[in-house]
Design a protein around this motif. Structure first.
Motif, PDB file in Angstrom:
ATOM      1  N   ARG A  20      12.920   9.159   1.341  1.00 55.40           N
ATOM      2  CA  ARG A  20      12.155   9.555   0.154  1.00 55.40           C
ATOM      3  C   ARG A  20      10.783   8.896   0.163  1.00 55.40           C
ATOM      4  O   ARG A  20       9.775   9.534  -0.194  1.00 55.40           O
ATOM      5  N   ILE A  21      10.715   7.631   0.572  1.00 52.39           N
ATOM      6  CA  ILE A  21       9.429   6.940   0.664  1.00 52.39           C
ATOM      7  C   ILE A  21       8.516   7.649   1.658  1.00 52.39           C
ATOM      8  O   ILE A  21       7.337   7.915   1.386  1.00 52.39           O
ATOM      9  N   LEU A  59       3.975  11.223   2.813  1.00 54.73           N
ATOM     10  CA  LEU A  59       3.457  12.375   3.565  1.00 54.73           C
ATOM     11  C   LEU A  59       2.781  13.367   2.631  1.00 54.73           C
ATOM     12  O   LEU A  59       1.658  13.834   2.899  1.00 54.73           O
ATOM     13  N   ILE A  60       3.432  13.689   1.535  1.00 57.82           N
ATOM     14  CA  ILE A  60       2.902  14.684   0.594  1.00 57.82           C
ATOM     15  C   ILE A  60       1.649  14.165  -0.116  1.00 57.82           C
ATOM     16  O   ILE A  60       0.655  14.881  -0.259  1.00 57.82           O
ATOM     17  N   ASN A  89       0.795  -1.225   0.000  1.00 65.29           N
ATOM     18  CA  ASN A  89       0.000   0.000   0.000  1.00 65.29           C
ATOM     19  C   ASN A  89       0.827   1.273   0.000  1.00 65.29           C
ATOM     20  O   ASN A  89       0.284   2.365  -0.108  1.00 65.29           O
ATOM     21  N   GLY A  90       2.125   1.138   0.139  1.00 66.49           N
ATOM     22  CA  GLY A  90       2.997   2.307   0.145  1.00 66.49           C
ATOM     23  C   GLY A  90       3.284   2.813   1.540  1.00 66.49           C
ATOM     24  O   GLY A  90       2.543   2.544   2.487  1.00 66.49           O
ATOM     25  N   GLY A  91       4.359   3.532   1.675  1.00 68.35           N
ATOM     26  CA  GLY A  91       4.730   4.100   2.961  1.00 68.35           C
ATOM     27  C   GLY A  91       5.196   3.041   3.938  1.00 68.35           C
ATOM     28  O   GLY A  91       5.918   2.095   3.570  1.00 68.35           O
ATOM     29  N   PHE A  92       4.754   3.166   5.175  1.00 66.79           N
ATOM     30  CA  PHE A  92       5.164   2.253   6.247  1.00 66.79           C
ATOM     31  C   PHE A  92       3.931   1.751   6.985  1.00 66.79           C
ATOM     32  O   PHE A  92       2.924   2.453   7.082  1.00 66.79           O
TER      33      PHE A  92
END
Length: 427
Positions: free
Chosen positions: A80-81, A86-87, A32-35
């Protein structure tokens, strides 16, 4: 090898092989992306857990700072991830600010605007700028600074409120967490606004200095040349930081006890009784000192430095003979939270080390080293990575609270390591 040299060496090893390795290997959400939002105290991953703005921003700060200091490109990739997530997901594109939390797929879940979380977004973004020179990240950080100044600053009584609705309206429940009292102002939120504002000013000053030299951006920078920093921007942030320092020295600090009061009404009447938070005391002692040092005003520094030592001295009330520090106490009820939390121990080390570095206090170095010994023997999980949340007063391990989660992030412990690694004790 000196005590300081050994601490630096040991902390770099723990930072890289215990803390950051855990987050790189176990917390990246490749679906799903991110953490991920949570690994519980038993080490079980909960991929469906909500994702908090504080966790994401602290991950961004930790890997950005680690890359800036140590130069490992793997850390740059992780930062960067966190930055892109966040953005793309936490920034509110309609009203500005950041959402409090998302579901596991990255959709807004709790859209309130908690200024503590916005402060941490600034903290993470400015550290990313310091590491990479990314212009876009600086612009986002400055936008969030404007959000706090516009919507949180109390122009009648000074200080910053806790929270708003998504649309910046009044919100009934302003609490940071279920453990906090519901008051419009708190020491904790002010502490984590002075912290990002300090880093924002430091970042702006560094960029300004780079404009007057032959600056070559570090690996990963999107800029071919230095960033032009408007002087009026620096002046505005300096004024905000100066004001925050005054708020701590003149409002939040209890002049009778030298502890920091925790909760306040809008007019700064103390609320929630006589509370003492020893971890916040020692953390504030060095963050307030850092703010004055970055501000660079000798008059402010002369006012702050005696207070720094007084607040640290007051925090000794929470120290135990083994070097650890308990959490907090309610003097009205007599209740003492004497759990030994991971974050309190990390701040305990930095706070005393700061007194050793800047004031030559050898006893403070002993306190820092003794607490570090406690952390090594009692809190670091050498088998699964990262640190345990806490130990109970009887020495038993707390495995109920998270190993990683909404509040358990690679921030206090990573920062402790990086602070000791970076600090020059030959000053």
């Amino acid at each position: 090898m000196t005590v300081v040299s050994l601490m630096k060496q040991e902390m770099q090893d723990v930072l890289e092989n215990n803390i950051l390795r855990f987050w790189l290997d176990k917390m990246q959400d490749r679906e799903n992306g991110g953490f991920y939002g949570r690994i519980d105290g038993s080490g079980v991953l909960h991929p469906e857990a909500e994702k908090g703005a504080i966790l994401n921003a602290r991950i961004l700060w930790a890997f950005s700072a680690a890359y800036r200091v140590l130069g490992n490109l793997e850390y740059l990739g992780a930062s960067r991830i966190a930055y892109e997530y966040l953005i793309e997901h936490f920034i509110d594109p309609e009203y500005g600010g950041v959402y409090w939390s998302l579901d596991c797929h990255g959709n807004p879940l709790d859209t309130k605007k908690q200024f503590y979380a916005i402060g941490f977004a600034i903290y993470g973004l400015t550290e990313y700028v310091r590491a990479t020179g990314d212009r876009e990240a600086l612009e986002y950080a400055l936008d969030l600074y404007d959000c706090i100044e516009e919507h949180a600053l109390d122009r009648a009584h000074n200080g910053y409120i806790e929270a708003c609705t998504r649309e910046w309206g009044e919100i009934a429940d302003m609490r940071l967490s279920a453990l906090d009292a519901n008051y419009p102002k708190s020491q904790n939120t002010h502490l984590h606004i002075i912290e990002p504002y300090t880093n924002l000013l430091r970042c702006l000053k560094e960029l300004q200095a780079q404009e007057s030299c032959d600056y070559v951006p570090v690996v990963g920078s999107v800029l071919p040349v230095g960033i032009t920093v408007p002087v009026e921007t620096i002046v505005a942030v300096e004024a905000s930081l100066r004001n925050l320092i005054d708020i701590f020295t003149d409002r939040i600090l209890n002049p009778d006890t030298h502890h920091l009061d925790l909760f306040f009404e809008m007019d700064w009447t103390r609320g929630a009784g006589h509370l003492e938070s020893y971890g916040h005391d020692i953390e504030c002692s060095w963050l307030m000192h850092e703010a004055a040092l970055v501000l660079g005003d000798k008059t402010v520094l002369a006012k702050v430095e005696p207070i720094v030592r007084e607040v640290a001295k007051a925090s000794e009330k929470g120290l135990r003979p083994d070097g650890s520090m308990i959490h907090e106490a309610n003097l009205d009820t007599g209740h003492v939270d004497d759990d030994l939390h991971w974050w309190v121990q990390a701040e305990n080390v930095v706070g005393w080390f700061n007194l050793y570095q800047h004031f030559g206090d050898e006893d403070a170095l002993v306190k820092a080293s003794k607490c570090w010994d406690y952390i090594k023997s009692q809190l670091i999980d050498y088998e699964q990575g990262e640190w345990f949340w806490s130990r109970h007063p009887d020495g038993t391990l707390n495995t109920v609270d998270d190993k990683a989660g909404f509040w358990k992030c690679p921030y206090h412990n990573s920062r402790m390591c990086l602070e000791i690694i970076e600090r020059n004790t030959a000053l």
